[in-house]
Scaffold this motif. Structure first.
Motif, PDB file in Angstrom:
ATOM      1  N   GLY A 264      -3.601  -1.262 -14.179  1.00 49.66           N
ATOM      2  CA  GLY A 264      -2.379  -1.146 -14.961  1.00 49.66           C
ATOM      3  C   GLY A 264      -1.680  -2.487 -15.107  1.00 49.66           C
ATOM      4  N   THR A 265      -0.359  -2.491 -14.912  1.00 57.43           N
ATOM      5  CA  THR A 265       0.380  -3.753 -14.852  1.00 57.43           C
ATOM      6  C   THR A 265       0.549  -4.131 -13.381  1.00 57.43           C
ATOM      7  N   HIS A 266       0.562  -5.443 -13.128  1.00 56.36           N
ATOM      8  CA  HIS A 266       0.759  -5.901 -11.750  1.00 56.36           C
ATOM      9  C   HIS A 266       2.058  -5.353 -11.175  1.00 56.36           C
ATOM     10  N   GLU A 267       3.101  -5.347 -12.011  1.00 62.99           N
ATOM     11  CA  GLU A 267       4.405  -4.951 -11.512  1.00 62.99           C
ATOM     12  C   GLU A 267       4.386  -3.508 -10.993  1.00 62.99           C
ATOM     13  N   ARG A 268       3.941  -2.583 -11.838  1.00 62.12           N
ATOM     14  CA  ARG A 268       3.942  -1.172 -11.437  1.00 62.12           C
ATOM     15  C   ARG A 268       2.955  -0.914 -10.292  1.00 62.12           C
ATOM     16  N   PHE A 269       1.780  -1.551 -10.373  1.00 55.89           N
ATOM     17  CA  PHE A 269       0.774  -1.314  -9.346  1.00 55.89           C
ATOM     18  C   PHE A 269       1.247  -1.838  -7.994  1.00 55.89           C
ATOM     19  N   ILE A 270       1.876  -3.005  -7.986  1.00 57.48           N
ATOM     20  CA  ILE A 270       2.377  -3.551  -6.724  1.00 57.48           C
ATOM     21  C   ILE A 270       3.527  -2.700  -6.196  1.00 57.48           C
ATOM     22  N   GLY A 271       4.400  -2.228  -7.104  1.00 60.76           N
ATOM     23  CA  GLY A 271       5.457  -1.321  -6.668  1.00 60.76           C
ATOM     24  C   GLY A 271       4.885  -0.088  -5.992  1.00 60.76           C
ATOM     25  N   PHE A 272       3.799   0.451  -6.575  1.00 60.81           N
ATOM     26  CA  PHE A 272       3.146   1.611  -5.971  1.00 60.81           C
ATOM     27  C   PHE A 272       2.537   1.254  -4.617  1.00 60.81           C
ATOM     28  N   LEU A 273       1.854   0.103  -4.525  1.00 62.32           N
ATOM     29  CA  LEU A 273       1.222  -0.297  -3.267  1.00 62.32           C
ATOM     30  C   LEU A 273       2.247  -0.503  -2.156  1.00 62.32           C
ATOM     31  N   ILE A 274       3.402  -1.079  -2.511  1.00 64.14           N
ATOM     32  CA  ILE A 274       4.447  -1.284  -1.498  1.00 64.14           C
ATOM     33  C   ILE A 274       4.845   0.056  -0.891  1.00 64.14           C
ATOM     34  N   GLU A 275       5.010   1.068  -1.756  1.00 62.73           N
ATOM     35  CA  GLU A 275       5.429   2.375  -1.268  1.00 62.73           C
ATOM     36  C   GLU A 275       4.276   3.113  -0.585  1.00 62.73           C
ATOM     37  N   HIS A 276       3.069   2.940  -1.095  1.00 66.78           N
ATOM     38  CA  HIS A 276       1.901   3.598  -0.503  1.00 66.78           C
ATOM     39  C   HIS A 276       1.660   3.101   0.925  1.00 66.78           C
ATOM     40  N   PHE A 277       1.709   1.778   1.102  1.00 65.38           N
ATOM     41  CA  PHE A 277       1.480   1.198   2.430  1.00 65.38           C
ATOM     42  C   PHE A 277       2.765   1.074   3.243  1.00 65.38           C
ATOM     43  N   GLY A 278       3.914   1.315   2.615  1.00 69.27           N
ATOM     44  CA  GLY A 278       5.177   1.116   3.324  1.00 69.27           C
ATOM     45  C   GLY A 278       5.385  -0.332   3.702  1.00 69.27           C
ATOM     46  N   GLY A 279       4.779  -1.249   2.951  1.00 71.05           N
ATOM     47  CA  GLY A 279       4.869  -2.685   3.268  1.00 71.05           C
ATOM     48  C   GLY A 279       3.830  -3.147   4.267  1.00 71.05           C
ATOM     49  N   ASP A 280       3.131  -2.211   4.920  1.00 73.00           N
ATOM     50  CA  ASP A 280       2.086  -2.561   5.896  1.00 73.00           C
ATOM     51  C   ASP A 280       0.760  -2.772   5.165  1.00 73.00           C
ATOM     52  N   PHE A 281       0.661  -3.884   4.473  1.00 73.82           N
ATOM     53  CA  PHE A 281      -0.536  -4.158   3.679  1.00 73.82           C
ATOM     54  C   PHE A 281      -1.728  -4.468   4.577  1.00 73.82           C
ATOM     55  N   PRO A 282      -2.925  -4.102   4.120  1.00 68.82           N
ATOM     56  CA  PRO A 282      -4.116  -4.535   4.862  1.00 68.82           C
ATOM     57  C   PRO A 282      -4.154  -6.058   4.921  1.00 68.82           C
ATOM     58  N   THR A 283      -4.814  -6.589   5.932  1.00 73.24           N
ATOM     59  CA  THR A 283      -4.759  -8.039   6.178  1.00 73.24           C
ATOM     60  C   THR A 283      -5.198  -8.855   4.964  1.00 73.24           C
ATOM     61  N   TRP A 284      -6.216  -8.393   4.220  1.00 70.98           N
ATOM     62  CA  TRP A 284      -6.699  -9.194   3.082  1.00 70.98           C
ATOM     63  C   TRP A 284      -5.633  -9.351   2.003  1.00 70.98           C
TER      64      TRP A 284
END
Length: 467
Positions: free
Chosen positions: A357-377
């Motif tokens: 999709g767009t970086h903006e929306r996808f990153i917004g989703f990832l932030i909420e999906h991971f709760g900010g706890d992103f995988p190390t990579w």
């Protein structure tokens, strides 16, 4: 109407209120009638209802968890992005250093994935003449969603010409296709671009990264023959599934949107034969691949059937993150052709796809999906070094330099604070790996490793940690 009562909502409505066993009013807000600020302001009441109290309780619990995971709140804690509505403008995100890491890592991932899949990268300008969007058919139907035109006086002839900020990449890619003779031997052609697009979303619809006016699109257009369509469309869907697995999206749904024959020539291109043909082609691919999908009438793009990709976050929130569309109409408007094996001319099919999709929306989703706890990579800061005292600062700097040399995103907290305070700060900022170094580690050339995901991993040599 029901007696004196006039319902301003078009529906859908519950047929029998006795089915509603549990409900809760959530909030109130002002809203202009039909979204027009010239109309009277109404009072909007938000609520939710379920068939059972347990379902209501589960939903309310999800809402509370969603508040904790709100990407706007987490971004402030982690310093990922910001907005300046006063001087930059609403809906125009400014990416801070850590947020930029997320953008660039996702772009790197997509470019590597697309390179392996045989895509060619292209680049196009941020603006174009009005005539380009008239040819594509986006004007005048899409003009209300575009930034207002910029009018200039051309040097030759003195006539005025209008330019628009780019709201979509496809017309530009069509011009690249038409810039050289094409043969059936060249197809399929796959043009990919991280093009920045601009859309004038209504101010009341803007919401963090989920709805913005400036967006980077993980966009590509595949030009192919009818015979190649099945393999190409299936390959795009397989790319989606690969991303779902990587990011841990366990629940997804493809919304297959078709046309309404009654709306031909109005909402949809008037070509009933191609509508039926391309919808059957998409349906066949979905059926053969066994992908989870649902068919939705009257929601296709004006130029062909499309798939909207719905995913659910780890807490059960649903998002539309991407699209996959078939275009049988616009290539002909641009006169796109290729030479067949019989030396005749044909118009290619075009698949519009944007898995991230767009970086903006996808990153917004990832932030909420991971709760900010992103995988190390993907984590903006992969490692933080914590010396237990100022005496160990030199060794901490040595470790910092060695890790940076191998491409690890690492910082060192050299502030004069107690170790416990430094650890709590690293936890709050969700750093996945913390290296604690003291006199023993400095003497041995080692580090004591604390993982956010795996806990205390003990002491190991620096070389062992690198690998």
């Amino acid at each position: 109407k029901n007696g004196e009562f006039l319902d301003l909502c078009a529906g859908t409505h519950v047929n029998y209120t006795k089915k509603v066993k549990a409900y809760k009013l959530l909030s109130i807000a002002g809203a202009y009638h039909r979204g027009d600020s010239n109309n009277k302001q109404l009072q909007r009441i938000y609520g939710t209802a379920f068939a059972t109290k347990d379902e209501l309780a589960e939903y309310l619990e999800m809402l509370e968890e969603a508040k904790k995971r709100d990407h706007r709140r987490i971004s402030k804690e982690m310093q990922l992005f910001t907005f300046d509505s006063e001087q930059v403008g609403p809906g125009l995100p400014l990416w801070m250093p850590k947020g930029t890491v997320l953008v660039e890592e996702l772009e790197k991932l997509a470019k590597e994935t697309e390179f392996e899949a045989g895509y060619d990268r292209v680049r196009t300008p941020h603006i174009a003449k009005e005539s380009l969007y008239l040819t594509s058919g986006h004007l005048p139907y899409y003009e209300e969603s575009m930034f207002p035109a910029m009018e200039f006086e051309e040097e030759a002839g003195g006539d005025k010409v209008r330019y628009f900020l780019k709201a979509m990449n496809c017309p530009h890619h069509h011009k690249i296709f038409s810039a050289a003779p094409r043969s059936y031997r060249d197809l399929p052609l796959r043009f990919a671009e991280y093009g920045t697009c601009y859309r004038y979303e209504q101010s009341g619809e803007l919401m963090g990264l989920m709805r913005v006016r400036s967006m980077q699109m993980n966009d590509a257009h595949i030009y192919c023959t009818s015979e190649q369509f099945e393999a190409e469309f299936n390959a795009v869907n397989e790319m989606y599934l690969k991303y779902f697995k990587l990011f841990g999206f366990d629940k997804y749904l493809m919304r297959f949107s078709t046309h309404d024959p009654k709306q031909l020539g109005k909402k949809f291109v008037d070509n009933p034969e191609l509508w039926i043909k391309t919808e059957n082609m998409v349906r066949d691919v979905l059926e053969k691949s066994g992908i989870n999908y649902v068919e939705v009438p009257n929601e296709a793009a004006f130029y062909g059937p499309k798939i909207d990709v719905q995913v659910w976050s780890i807490i059960g929130r649903e998002f539309t993150i991407a699209t996959n569309q078939v275009d049988f109409a616009v290539p002909a408007r641009f006169g796109l052709e290729y030479t067949t094996s019989e030396n005749t001319k044909e118009t290619p099919l075009c698949i519009h796809r944007a898995p991230l999709g767009t970086h903006e929306r996808f990153i917004g989703f990832l932030i909420e999906h991971f709760g900010g706890d992103f995988p190390t990579w993907l984590a903006p800061e992969q490692v933080r070094i914590l010396p237990i005292s100022d005496k160990i600062s030199d060794y901490a700097k040595t470790v910092l330099a060695e890790l940076k040399a191998v491409g690890i995103r690492v910082t060192a907290d050299l502030h004069a604070e107690k170790l416990g305070a430094k650890i709590r700060k690293a936890e709050l900022e969700k750093v996945p790996n913390v290296l604690i170094v003291g006199a023993k580690e400095a003497e041995e050339g080692s580090v004591s490793v604390r993982s956010r995901f795996d806990g205390d991993r003990g002491t190991m040599t620096l070389d062992a940690f690198k690998t």
